[in-house]
Design an enzyme around this catalytic site. Structure first.
Site, PDB file in Angstrom:
ATOM      1  N   HIS A  13     -25.263 -94.709  81.712  1.00  0.00           N
ATOM      2  CA  HIS A  13     -24.902 -94.565  82.859  1.00  0.00           C
ATOM      3  C   HIS A  13     -26.058 -94.955  83.630  1.00  0.00           C
ATOM      4  O   HIS A  13     -27.182 -93.990  83.369  1.00  0.00           O
ATOM      5  CB  HIS A  13     -24.618 -93.159  82.763  1.00  0.00           C
ATOM      6  CG  HIS A  13     -22.868 -92.930  82.337  1.00  0.00           C
ATOM      7  ND1 HIS A  13     -22.660 -92.562  80.928  1.00  0.00           N
ATOM      8  CD2 HIS A  13     -21.673 -92.565  82.558  1.00  0.00           C
ATOM      9  CE1 HIS A  13     -21.466 -91.660  79.786  1.00  0.00           C
ATOM     10  NE2 HIS A  13     -21.068 -92.412  81.390  1.00  0.00           N
ATOM     11  N   ASP A  44     -27.504 -91.477  82.967  1.00  0.00           N
ATOM     12  CA  ASP A  44     -28.657 -90.641  81.628  1.00  0.00           C
ATOM     13  C   ASP A  44     -29.699 -91.955  81.345  1.00  0.00           C
ATOM     14  O   ASP A  44     -30.700 -90.643  81.155  1.00  0.00           O
ATOM     15  CB  ASP A  44     -27.589 -90.698  80.389  1.00  0.00           C
ATOM     16  CG  ASP A  44     -26.468 -92.084  80.375  1.00  0.00           C
ATOM     17  OD1 ASP A  44     -25.734 -91.776  80.543  1.00  0.00           O
ATOM     18  OD2 ASP A  44     -26.731 -93.103  79.959  1.00  0.00           O
TER      19      ASP A  44
END
Ligand code: XUL
Ligand code: CO
Length: 437
Positions: free
Chosen positions: A102, A105
């Site tokens: 993502h 992250d």
């Protein structure tokens, strides 16, 4: 930067079933050919950045326990860049050739969208270098549209237009970065696309907004020349009470209703299937029947806990069933088996990340060999084929061809007498599968 994050761990080797070395593969042998294809090409294993690098292992009752010596715990871009090299060293040592991430992250969310985008670019520079150095590839990218406070009531289905707009801007950037890094697909998991209560929700309007959002993504994909598939990842609940993408069938219906079928496949996750009250096998067959089996988030849940525990898959029956479907559909093209899984809170040392991935890869290696042997043997498939053979000729073939209707079938039944069946032979088939396990 290399070989400094896991100095005590060598590259994991295949040592065969007799090995007592916990840091070795007993069954996964990357180059071994099964059914004309190497194991690594069957699986296309991926590791999930959000779990492997970013999950501190907190649970609802306690804080993080994970020891990650390379991580200074800060939200700085430097720390995020350093983590890239820990992730790639880890994957290289496991022989994992894909990863998934993502936006939030890999890089920090900053005070403004511009700053967040710049931080993401700075980490993408590092990801690009690490990919070039190691040959590891991006299976798919995605955007985190669920953690920030602005998404507390959804992103594309938020009742607030500004939130919809912000989510669009975030996905646009995540698609740019995925494309830049040669990502083979892009995933939409509807983090908070659903509702907590219908008392405050216009369900029809929210679903139409989600359809609009995904059409915008399709338009943008064409604009930037991104040719990989989009995946929708079904999940019935958590964090919402009800999530719109609740299971494979609901997603397929949504995609058809909104004219999106040709642009999407499904990314199915084992623990999401079980939360939906289905087996993973069921979800995979539903997707495969629609020609929409795209990729897999390989994990497993715990029946006794009942939430999305995201455990590493070790059950050989599960991996056998999954590999049966994957083999029968001709295998992955752009998708793969992404370990969307985390170690237990009690397993807080870096070496536990290795044990976990090794176990998952070995479990799939066994599942592959067993599924391949079942298909080679042929009795299982032959039974299933024979069970439907009354549709191969005569009245059955006419039904399938659409050349008869109720009146013809009434005439046929008046003539034919009682309709008979054969035994379903469930127990015999269960025994047959166990012959191979
Ligand atoms: C959440 C989940 C996600 C998706 C990507 O349950 O599985 O991590 O895989 O957003
Ligand atoms: Co997932």
């Amino acid at each position: 930067m290399s070989d400094e994050f896991f100095p005590e761990i060598p590259k994991i080797q295949y040592e065969g079933p007799g090995s007592k070395n916990p840091l070795s593969f007993k069954h996964y042998n990357a180059e071994e050919i099964v059914g004309g294809k190497s194991m690594k090409d069957h699986f296309r294993f991926g590791s999930a950045y959000w779990h492997t690098m970013r999950n501190g292992l907190a649970d609802p009752f306690g804080g993080p326990t994970a020891e990650r010596p390379w991580d200074d715990g800060s939200d700085s871009v430097e720390n995020a860049q350093k983590r890239v090299w820990a992730m790639f060293e880890f994957m290289q040592k496991c022989g994992i050739e894909y990863y998934c991430f993502h936006d939030r992250d890999v890089a920090p969310e900053c005070a403004t969208l511009e700053e967040s985008n710049a931080a993401l670019d700075a980490v993408a520079d590092e990801l690009e270098k690490a990919q070039q150095k190691t040959g590891i590839k991006l299976l798919w990218g995605t955007a985190c549209l669920f953690a920030h406070k602005r998404y507390n009531q959804g992103a594309a289905t938020s009742p607030y237009a500004d939130v919809f707009a912000y989510a669009a801007a975030q996905v646009k950037k995540a698609m740019d970065v995925t494309h830049r890094l040669g990502g083979e697909g892009y995933t939409f998991w509807g983090g908070r696309e659903g509702y907590s209560t219908l008392l405050n929700t216009d369900l029809g309007r929210e679903l139409n907004h989600l359809g609009r959002f995904l059409h915008m993504a399709v338009d943008y994909k064409k604009k930037i020349g991104f040719t990989g598939p989009f995946y929708i990842e079904p999940k019935p609940r958590e964090p919402s009470t009800h999530q719109y993408d609740s299971d494979a069938a609901a997603c397929l219906n949504f995609l058809r209703e909104h004219g999106l079928m040709e642009h999407f496949k499904l990314n199915l996750e084992t623990n999401h299937a079980t939360l939906a009250g289905h087996s993973m096998w069921h979800e995979m067959e539903v997707a495969a029947a629609a020609g929409a089996l795209g990729s897999v988030d390989a994990n497993t849940g715990d029946e006794l806990i009942g939430w999305d525990t995201d455990q590493f898959p070790t059950d050989i029956y599960l991996t056998t069933q999954m590999m049966l479907v994957i083999l029968k559909t001709g295998g992955f093209t752009t998708g793969g088996l992404n370990f969307d899984a985390k170690v237990r809170r009690e397993s807080f040392e870096p070496v536990d990340l290795f044990h976990a991935h090794i176990g998952g890869m070995d479990a799939f290696a066994r599942g592959l060999k067993i599924a391949h042997a079942i298909l080679e043997d042929g009795r299982w498939e032959a039974f299933r084929k024979e069970r439907y053979s009354s549709f191969d000729s005569g009245i059955g073939a006419q039904i399938e061809a659409g050349t008869v209707g109720f009146e013809e079938l009434e005439a046929y039944s008046l003539e034919n007498g009682q309709a008979n069946t054969g035994s379903g032979r469930q127990e015999m088939l269960e025994n047959l599968i166990n012959e191979f396990i």
